[in-house]
Design a protein around this motif. Structure first.
Motif, mmCIF file in Angstrom:
data_model
loop_
_atom_site.group_PDB
_atom_site.id
_atom_site.type_symbol
_atom_site.label_atom_id
_atom_site.label_comp_id
_atom_site.label_asym_id
_atom_site.label_seq_id
_atom_site.Cartn_x
_atom_site.Cartn_y
_atom_site.Cartn_z
ATOM 1 N N ASN A 17 2.124 23.281 -23.910
ATOM 2 C CA ASN A 17 2.632 22.556 -25.076
ATOM 3 C C ASN A 17 4.099 22.190 -24.880
ATOM 4 O O ASN A 17 4.530 21.067 -25.187
ATOM 5 C CB ASN A 17 2.451 23.408 -26.329
ATOM 6 N N TYR A 20 4.489 19.324 -22.551
ATOM 7 C CA TYR A 20 4.110 18.075 -23.225
ATOM 8 C C TYR A 20 5.242 17.586 -24.118
ATOM 9 O O TYR A 20 5.644 16.409 -24.048
ATOM 10 C CB TYR A 20 2.838 18.291 -24.041
ATOM 11 N N VAL A 21 5.769 18.467 -24.943
ATOM 12 C CA VAL A 21 6.802 18.091 -25.909
ATOM 13 C C VAL A 21 8.079 17.629 -25.206
ATOM 14 O O VAL A 21 8.764 16.715 -25.676
ATOM 15 C CB VAL A 21 7.081 19.265 -26.870
ATOM 16 N N ARG A 71 -5.103 24.554 -33.464
ATOM 17 C CA ARG A 71 -4.393 23.992 -34.619
ATOM 18 C C ARG A 71 -4.118 25.089 -35.650
ATOM 19 O O ARG A 71 -3.052 25.114 -36.279
ATOM 20 C CB ARG A 71 -5.218 22.852 -35.222
ATOM 21 N N LYS A 74 -0.841 27.086 -35.595
ATOM 22 C CA LYS A 74 0.369 26.444 -36.117
ATOM 23 C C LYS A 74 1.555 26.553 -35.146
ATOM 24 O O LYS A 74 2.700 26.752 -35.546
ATOM 25 C CB LYS A 74 0.744 27.031 -37.491
ATOM 26 N N PHE A 76 1.280 24.429 -32.070
ATOM 27 C CA PHE A 76 1.093 23.388 -31.072
ATOM 28 C C PHE A 76 1.243 21.997 -31.677
ATOM 29 O O PHE A 76 0.730 21.703 -32.755
ATOM 30 C CB PHE A 76 -0.280 23.537 -30.419
ATOM 31 N N ASP A 77 1.941 21.137 -30.927
ATOM 32 C CA ASP A 77 2.196 19.768 -31.333
ATOM 33 C C ASP A 77 0.878 18.998 -31.438
ATOM 34 O O ASP A 77 -0.024 19.157 -30.606
ATOM 35 C CB ASP A 77 3.111 19.126 -30.291
ATOM 36 N N GLU A 78 0.763 18.140 -32.451
ATOM 37 C CA GLU A 78 -0.469 17.379 -32.634
ATOM 38 C C GLU A 78 -0.727 16.438 -31.458
ATOM 39 O O GLU A 78 -1.879 16.192 -31.079
ATOM 40 C CB GLU A 78 -0.417 16.574 -33.935
ATOM 41 N N GLY A 79 0.320 15.921 -30.874
ATOM 42 C CA GLY A 79 0.137 15.084 -29.691
ATOM 43 C C GLY A 79 -0.464 15.880 -28.538
ATOM 44 O O GLY A 79 -1.312 15.374 -27.788
ATOM 45 N N PHE A 80 -0.023 17.121 -28.394
ATOM 46 C CA PHE A 80 -0.580 17.993 -27.358
ATOM 47 C C PHE A 80 -2.056 18.275 -27.612
ATOM 48 O O PHE A 80 -2.881 18.237 -26.690
ATOM 49 C CB PHE A 80 0.221 19.296 -27.308
#
Length: 480
Positions: A17, A20-21, A71, A74, A76-80
């Motif tokens: 994550n 990714y971010v 998810r 809470k 992890f990025d939604e894009g990930f």
């Protein structure tokens, strides 16, 4: 195949994550999987587990339930999470073939992939290679100690779970075992399942003789009788002999074997053999089980035990004497443009300092003897010339001027996945077992095969790799 994608350490997800971010999801990294010490203080190990790793990589995917679970944490990025929905391994995996004789610090598996992909496969890769390499190595030690005696795998009920029982049996076969008590291993891998009776069969019938008689009538071609339920020499053996003469011989059959699972195995095996021979049952095998391993077999051999076959269970399927293989997975390079930039891990323990860079590993053979004299690590962009003499560095004695002469070098790793596509033509399980035997009989020195104080195999470095390692070590600044 079960979806094992979520079988990982949590930090693999937190790092993935994070990559990714921070915009690094497409940056390519190189990881080496290697181990640091041979099990049981031996001279080598046997690499196994690649087939399970292949199945895992082929089936990598995150399900909707997996995404929802992540998810719910809470963190992890939604894009990930969207990225994981279409996750597929797209990298390259190189590995030494299963059954290869291997040594500490040489890369068994190398993963070159976008950093998130390379990180996510870490735990399962280690599970596959660590466990099966450990068990294959232990099985090989036991079968070598047994010599011409047959070794059967009897370990399922003491294995650390169902996967360990079945895949452990496969690893035992690679190490030299030819039969198993585990039916699923026969069904799944074609390893012949064998077995006759337990003590409960003998206890079930009104008498020991009636138990033996009933079994021999049902299985006249496969009568191996368990003779230690009550008294080996005064009851079990006489009843087995009686059944051989009174039940089997009139049918034109022979008593195949007698088995003991307790007592002084050396003493009883000699007594049993003598009595069987006196009764004309010279072709009846003496089979033993009961916490057998290479150390006990070695002791039994020295005592003159008369044993034809060993059933080996818990001490092989768990590698009880040394139950941890200790393989690790370390970042060794990151791709910048068209180049791989070497990375190094430094430790207070010298043996934990890694060999940096994307590398090749070669096995060096003497042209005079055909035997392996060392392994050599080079950087990937090197093209070593062994036609004359080749200068290398022994990392334990870097001051010495070392050269290979009159040798042949063979690259050890093969490409398993190329840019996400499976490209390997894997050998059969029987071919893998034969490969192990060939190496030990004609390539690996007997001195490395000793159980005690084996010769230490050399893993040498190219001059360029050694200098790269020195430069990285010199460039690290420590704060007092």
């Amino acid at each position: 195949m079960r979806n094992l994608t979520m079988l990982m350490d949590y930090y693999e997800l937190t790092m993935a994550n994070g990559y990714y971010v921070t915009g690094n999801k497409d940056k390519v990294a190189v990881f080496d999987m290697f181990y640091r010490n041979n099990p049981d203080g031996g001279g080598y190990a046997i690499c196994a587990g690649l087939e399970m790793l292949i199945d895992y990589v082929k089936n990598l995917k995150f399900t909707d339930d997996d995404i929802e679970y992540l998810r719910s944490r809470k963190m992890f990025d939604e894009g990930f999470l969207d990225y994981l929905k279409n996750f597929k391994f797209t990298g390259t995996i190189e590995a030494v073939p299963e059954g290869t004789i291997v040594y500490p610090n040489m890369p068994l598996v190398t993963v070159t992939a976008p950093i998130i992909e390379a990180q996510i496969v870490e735990t399962m890769l280690l599970i596959c290679i660590n466990f099966q390499s450990l068990i294959a190595t232990k099985a090989n030690r036991i079968t070598r100690a047994a010599g011409n005696s047959v070794v059967m795998e009897f370990g399922a009920r003491r294995a650390q779970g169902p996967d360990a029982a079945v895949w452990g049996t496969r690893a035992c076969f690679i190490g030299g075992v030819n039969t198993t008590a585990t039916v699923m291993a026969d069904q799944q891998f074609g390893i012949t399942a064998v077995g006759t009776m337990a003590h409960s069969w003998v206890e079930f019938f009104p008498s020991e003789y009636e138990a033996f008689k009933a079994y021999s009538e049902v299985y006249p071609d496969n009568s191996v009788l368990l003779i230690d339920t009550y008294d080996i020499l005064e009851s079990g053996l006489p009843n087995a002999i009686k059944v051989a003469h009174e039940v089997l011989e009139p049918m034109g059959k022979r008593l195949k074997g007698v088995r003991i699972d307790s007592g002084d195995l050396a003493y009883f095996s000699k007594k049993i053999r003598k009595r069987l021979d006196e009764e004309g049952l010279t072709d009846c095998s003496v089979v033993v089980s009961n916490s057998v391993d290479e150390y006990l077999i070695d002791s039994l051999n020295k005592q003159g035990a008369r044993i034809d076959s060993y059933g080996v269970g818990e001490r092989m399927i768990t590698s009880k004497s040394d139950p941890v293989f200790g393989g690790v997975y370390k970042l060794v390079a990151v791709k910048e443009g068209d180049k791989f930039i070497p990375k190094i891990k430094i430790s207070e323990n010298v043996e934990k300092i890694t060999n940096p860079g994307k590398k090749k590993i070669y096995r060096i053979y003497s042209n005079k003897t055909g035997y392996v004299i060392a392994d050599l690590l080079t950087l990937e962009d090197e093209n070593p010339d062994f036609s004359d003499s080749y200068t290398f560095v022994d990392p334990s004695m870097p001051w010495k001027n070392m050269k290979f002469r009159n040798v042949t070098a063979k690259p050890l790793q093969e490409v398993i996945f190329k840019d996400g596509e499976y490209v390997y033509n894997k050998p059969s399980l029987k071919d893998i077992q034969a490969f192990v035997k060939k190496q030990l009989s004609s390539e690996i020195w007997e001195e490395e095969q000793r159980f005690y104080n084996p010769h230490i195999h050399y893993l040498d470095l190219s001059v360029k790799l050694f200098e790269t390692k020195k430069e990285l070590l010199a460039g690290v600044e420590f704060v007092d």
